[in-house]
Design a protein around this motif. Structure first.
Motif, short mmCIF file in Angstrom:
data_model
loop_
_atom_site.label_atom_id
_atom_site.label_comp_id
_atom_site.label_asym_id
_atom_site.label_seq_id
_atom_site.Cartn_x
_atom_site.Cartn_y
_atom_site.Cartn_z
N UNK A 42 0.80 -1.22 0.00
CA UNK A 42 0.00 0.00 0.00
C UNK A 42 0.84 1.26 0.00
N UNK A 43 2.16 1.14 0.01
CA UNK A 43 3.07 2.30 0.04
C UNK A 43 2.90 3.13 -1.23
N UNK A 44 2.48 4.36 -1.06
CA UNK A 44 2.18 5.28 -2.16
C UNK A 44 3.22 6.37 -2.29
N UNK A 45 3.35 6.90 -3.49
CA UNK A 45 4.16 8.09 -3.75
C UNK A 45 3.26 9.14 -4.36
N UNK A 46 3.24 10.32 -3.75
CA UNK A 46 2.52 11.46 -4.32
C UNK A 46 3.58 12.30 -5.03
N UNK A 47 3.42 12.45 -6.34
CA UNK A 47 4.44 13.07 -7.18
C UNK A 47 3.85 14.29 -7.89
N UNK A 48 4.45 15.47 -7.70
CA UNK A 48 3.96 16.60 -8.48
C UNK A 48 4.29 16.38 -9.96
N UNK A 49 3.40 16.82 -10.83
CA UNK A 49 3.63 16.65 -12.27
C UNK A 49 4.77 17.53 -12.77
N UNK A 50 4.97 18.67 -12.15
CA UNK A 50 6.06 19.56 -12.53
C UNK A 50 7.36 19.01 -11.94
N UNK A 51 8.44 19.05 -12.71
CA UNK A 51 9.72 18.57 -12.20
C UNK A 51 10.27 19.55 -11.18
N UNK A 52 10.49 19.04 -9.99
CA UNK A 52 11.11 19.81 -8.91
C UNK A 52 12.02 18.85 -8.16
N UNK A 53 13.29 19.16 -8.10
CA UNK A 53 14.24 18.27 -7.44
C UNK A 53 13.91 18.13 -5.96
N UNK A 54 13.66 19.27 -5.31
CA UNK A 54 13.36 19.27 -3.88
C UNK A 54 12.41 20.40 -3.52
N UNK A 99 17.01 11.18 0.24
CA UNK A 99 16.32 11.26 -1.04
C UNK A 99 17.12 10.46 -2.06
N UNK A 100 16.44 9.57 -2.78
CA UNK A 100 17.11 8.72 -3.77
C UNK A 100 16.71 9.06 -5.19
N UNK A 101 15.46 9.47 -5.40
CA UNK A 101 15.01 9.91 -6.72
C UNK A 101 14.86 11.42 -6.62
N UNK A 102 15.58 12.15 -7.46
CA UNK A 102 15.64 13.60 -7.33
C UNK A 102 14.56 14.31 -8.14
N UNK A 103 13.34 13.91 -7.83
CA UNK A 103 12.10 14.59 -8.21
C UNK A 103 11.28 14.48 -6.93
N UNK A 104 10.98 15.62 -6.33
CA UNK A 104 10.29 15.63 -5.05
C UNK A 104 9.10 14.67 -5.07
#
Length: 150
Positions: A42-54, A99-104
């Motif tokens: 059930x582990x989810x990732x909420x990812x903004x569509x715009x690229x933002x490193x942090x 942080x391992x993937x550099x897209x917030x």
């Protein structure tokens, strides 16, 4: 770290529909997917569509939206039928913060007794004087943001 424009970013590819993902939710600002390496099912990732490193790279409106979606996902996990006795909401901003993937992205995952996830730290109690000094430093940071209009 990650690329500046997101052209080589796996999360950008997912957001564009160009990479495989198990999507849970999406809107104009964010997408929610299952992570390949979950802490618990059930582990989810909420990812903004715009690229933002942090966090420094993300506008506050989109950032607030990511947290709002994360809040809703946490509530959904409790009603999902997956084992969920609690929920962690976790954001790693920078390599030192793991942080391992550099897209917030915001992690939202179910917790339950014996799930094996742990946070370890040196939990020392600080003196009031030390806390007051730290508070002053953060207030100075806020003043610096205000002077930039950020």
């Amino acid at each position: 770290m990650g690329d500046v424009d997101g052209s080589d970013c796996v999360f950008c590819a997912i957001a564009r529909g160009e990479a495989e993902a198990s999507a849970v939710y999406g809107d104009d600002l964010a997408i929610v997917v299952m992570t390949l390496g979950p802490v618990t099912p059930g582990h989810l990732l909420v990812i903004p569509r715009v690229h933002a490193v942090g966090l420094e790279d993300l506008d506050e409106e989109t950032g607030a939206h990511v947290w709002k979606v994360g809040h809703r996902m946490a509530r959904a996990l409790r009603r999902s039928g997956l084992r969920c006795e609690g929920v962690n909401v976790f954001l790693a901003d920078g390599e030192a913060a793991f942080q391992e993937v550099f897209h917030l992205h915001l992690h939202v995952f179910p917790r339950y007794e014996g799930d094996g996830f742990r946070l370890a730290a040196d939990w020392n109690t600080r003196t009031r004087a030390s806390l007051d000094e730290d508070a002053e430093a953060v207030r100075a940071g806020l003043a610096a943001l205000d002077s930039l209009g950020a």
